[in-house]
Write a protein that holds these residues in place. Structure first.
Motif, mmCIF file in Angstrom:
data_model
loop_
_atom_site.group_PDB
_atom_site.id
_atom_site.type_symbol
_atom_site.label_atom_id
_atom_site.label_comp_id
_atom_site.label_asym_id
_atom_site.label_seq_id
_atom_site.Cartn_x
_atom_site.Cartn_y
_atom_site.Cartn_z
ATOM 1 N N GLU A 175 -41.313 30.870 25.522
ATOM 2 C CA GLU A 175 -41.209 31.892 26.571
ATOM 3 C C GLU A 175 -40.287 33.029 26.166
ATOM 4 O OE1 GLU A 175 -39.940 29.507 29.793
ATOM 5 O OE2 GLU A 175 -41.933 28.588 30.122
ATOM 6 N N THR A 176 -39.204 32.707 25.457
ATOM 7 C CA THR A 176 -38.274 33.749 25.023
ATOM 8 C C THR A 176 -38.926 34.660 23.996
ATOM 9 O OG1 THR A 176 -36.390 32.297 25.442
ATOM 10 C CG2 THR A 176 -35.995 34.199 24.049
ATOM 11 N N TYR A 177 -39.657 34.071 23.049
ATOM 12 C CA TYR A 177 -40.386 34.900 22.086
ATOM 13 C C TYR A 177 -41.395 35.804 22.783
ATOM 14 C CZ TYR A 177 -39.008 33.873 17.298
ATOM 15 O OH TYR A 177 -38.329 33.836 16.110
ATOM 16 N N LEU A 178 -42.076 35.285 23.791
ATOM 17 C CA LEU A 178 -43.082 36.076 24.495
ATOM 18 C C LEU A 178 -42.458 37.133 25.398
ATOM 19 C CD1 LEU A 178 -45.754 33.363 25.368
ATOM 20 C CD2 LEU A 178 -45.771 35.032 23.500
ATOM 21 N N SER A 179 -41.134 37.059 25.596
ATOM 22 C CA SER A 179 -40.440 38.107 26.341
ATOM 23 C C SER A 179 -39.900 39.187 25.409
ATOM 24 C CB SER A 179 -39.280 37.507 27.156
ATOM 25 O OG SER A 179 -38.206 37.143 26.311
ATOM 26 N N GLY A 180 -40.150 39.030 24.101
ATOM 27 C CA GLY A 180 -39.724 40.035 23.135
ATOM 28 C C GLY A 180 -38.353 39.788 22.538
ATOM 29 N N LYS A 181 -37.799 38.592 22.751
ATOM 30 C CA LYS A 181 -36.489 38.271 22.196
ATOM 31 C C LYS A 181 -36.599 37.101 21.225
ATOM 32 C CE LYS A 181 -33.912 40.152 26.101
ATOM 33 N NZ LYS A 181 -32.868 39.929 27.131
ATOM 34 N N THR A 182 -35.569 36.923 20.404
ATOM 35 C CA THR A 182 -35.581 35.901 19.371
ATOM 36 C C THR A 182 -34.565 34.826 19.715
ATOM 37 O OG1 THR A 182 -36.191 37.566 17.720
ATOM 38 C CG2 THR A 182 -35.349 35.462 16.903
ATOM 39 N N PRO A 183 -35.000 33.655 20.146
ATOM 40 C CA PRO A 183 -34.072 32.616 20.615
ATOM 41 C C PRO A 183 -33.435 31.823 19.482
ATOM 42 C CG PRO A 183 -36.310 31.819 20.756
ATOM 43 C CD PRO A 183 -36.410 33.241 20.267
ATOM 44 N N ASN A 184 -32.409 31.060 19.834
ATOM 45 C CA ASN A 184 -31.767 30.152 18.890
ATOM 46 C C ASN A 184 -31.751 28.756 19.508
ATOM 47 O OD1 ASN A 184 -29.963 28.735 17.175
ATOM 48 N ND2 ASN A 184 -29.123 30.692 16.502
ATOM 49 N N PRO A 185 -32.848 28.008 19.378
ATOM 50 C CA PRO A 185 -32.965 26.724 20.089
ATOM 51 C C PRO A 185 -31.958 25.667 19.664
ATOM 52 C CG PRO A 185 -34.730 26.970 18.488
ATOM 53 C CD PRO A 185 -34.040 28.304 18.566
ATOM 54 N N CYS A 186 -31.467 25.735 18.406
ATOM 55 C CA CYS A 186 -30.532 24.705 17.933
ATOM 56 C C CYS A 186 -29.233 24.718 18.727
ATOM 57 C CB CYS A 186 -30.247 24.909 16.451
ATOM 58 S SG CYS A 186 -31.724 24.840 15.417
ATOM 59 N N VAL A 187 -28.768 25.902 19.116
ATOM 60 C CA VAL A 187 -27.535 26.005 19.896
ATOM 61 C C VAL A 187 -27.699 25.300 21.234
ATOM 62 C CG1 VAL A 187 -25.965 27.602 21.054
ATOM 63 C CG2 VAL A 187 -26.825 28.146 18.763
ATOM 64 N N TRP A 188 -28.838 25.546 21.901
ATOM 65 C CA TRP A 188 -29.066 24.942 23.214
ATOM 66 C C TRP A 188 -29.325 23.450 23.102
ATOM 67 C CZ3 TRP A 188 -27.019 28.346 25.902
ATOM 68 C CH2 TRP A 188 -27.249 29.695 25.682
#
Length: 351
Positions: free
Chosen positions: A79-92
């Motif tokens: 969902e974050t990628y589809l909002s135009g941003k680049t997430p960092n899932p490892c942190v979460w």
């Protein structure tokens, strides 16, 4: 010795194996906890983990949390990628999944401590009376960045046995335990991609097909070409643009609402000022303006910056010198010396 009973997150890689060895040598009663996160057929991995824990003569708990991982990590990643941003899932994942599961098990297992195989350390600030993360001894492997959002509830019982070790030294020591060094024994950036690009993964996981054809634009809004969907790109990316010129083009911004990808030259990637939201503080900032070294992604060398505190959740950051590819959606970590003061999510970048 119940006061030294520790639950160790145990992936089966060299780092978690080494953490188990060091904790056992230090006199802790170690219980290994293996989390099944995303594997469609986990039997091979579980068998490998069982072999290792038998070799160490340590008990093992296997927890299948694939549904929880899917809902809490994978879907927000998409969902974050589809909002135009680049997430960092490892942190979460570290805070919301791995450490939370270990913490939830402590009462049932009569354990006082939890542990991971991260190359980082923790320290107690006697003035603030709060725990914080500090950088590990091995600068090439320091993973304090990935623990930026760990809560005080999880920091207090957390043991980090690899913090004073180097990867090279540990590899040499683990050979004495006949650890099976393979490609799989090393940790990877995003475990669930399994060799796929983020574009391939998102296409496979998205229930509704993302909007496809869009345009590349320059910073003045002029159309330079077409692309197959903004979600296939991230700030700083060079490959996959496919527009020839004397010097390469790079992605400089994404506009998902218009399915547009802005591109520019290398110098266009360097920016100084950006806004940060969802801040999490290990050590309260105190002053409205302060200096710190800011790290905008895992492999970025933290650089000097000025932080302007808007409120406890929002900060404006200005680097002393422009930095390459400041990317919305990524975690920015704030350091004072070796200590991790806090972190937040990059919201937007000033042009």
């Amino acid at each position: 010795m119940p006061e030294k009973r520790v639950l160790l997150g145990f992936s089966g890689g060299m780092d978690s194996f080494a953490a188990a060895v060091l904790l056992k040598e230090a006199g802790y009663e170690v219980v290994c906890v293996h989390l099944v996160l995303h594997e469609p057929d986990p039997d091979v991995t579980v068998e490998h983990v069982q072999t290792l824990t038998r070799r160490l003569e340590l008990p093992l708990i296997v927890k299948d949390i694939r549904s929880r991982f899917r809902e809490g990590i994978i879907l927000p990643f998409v969902e974050t990628y589809l909002s135009g941003k680049t997430p960092n899932p490892c942190v979460w994942c570290n805070e919301q999944i791995k450490l939370q599961v270990l913490a939830d098990l402590t009462k049932e297992q009569s354990a006082q401590w939890i542990a991971t195989g991260h190359y980082a350390k923790k320290a107690f600030d006697p003035v603030c009376k709060r725990w914080t993360i500090t950088r590990g001894k091995d600068p090439s492997k320091d993973q304090s960045y990935f623990l930026a959002f760990v809560s005080q509830d999880h920091l207090k019982p957390l043991l980090l046995p690899l913090g004073d070790e180097t990867k090279e030294d540990l590899r040499a020591r683990m050979k004495a335990y006949d650890f099976p060094f393979t490609e799989q024994s090393e940790s990877h950036d995003i475990c669930f991609l399994k060799g796929m690009t983020f574009r391939e993964f998102i296409t496979g996981w998205t229930r509704a097909k993302p909007e496809s054809k869009g345009v590349f634009i320059d910073k003045k809004g002029r159309v330079l070409g077409t692309h197959d969907g903004f979600y296939r790109y991230t700030v700083g990316q060079r490959r996959g643009i496919g527009i020839a010129d004397k010097t390469p083009y790079y992605v400089t911004a994404l506009f998902p609402e218009r399915n547009q990808v802005q591109i520019g030259k290398l110098e266009d990637l360097y920016k100084s000022t950006f806004s940060v939201t969802n801040c999490h503080w290990h050590l309260p900032p105190g002053d409205e303006t302060l200096t710190a070294r800011c790290q905008i992604r895992y492999r970025h060398k933290a650089a000097p910056a000025t932080l302007r505190i808007r409120n406890e959740n929002r900060v404006e950051v200005t680097f002393t010198r422009p930095q390459r590819a400041i990317t919305p959606g990524q975690v920015v970590a704030f350091y004072k010396g070796e200590r991790l003061m806090g972190a937040g999510i990059i919201e937007s970048v000033a042009s």
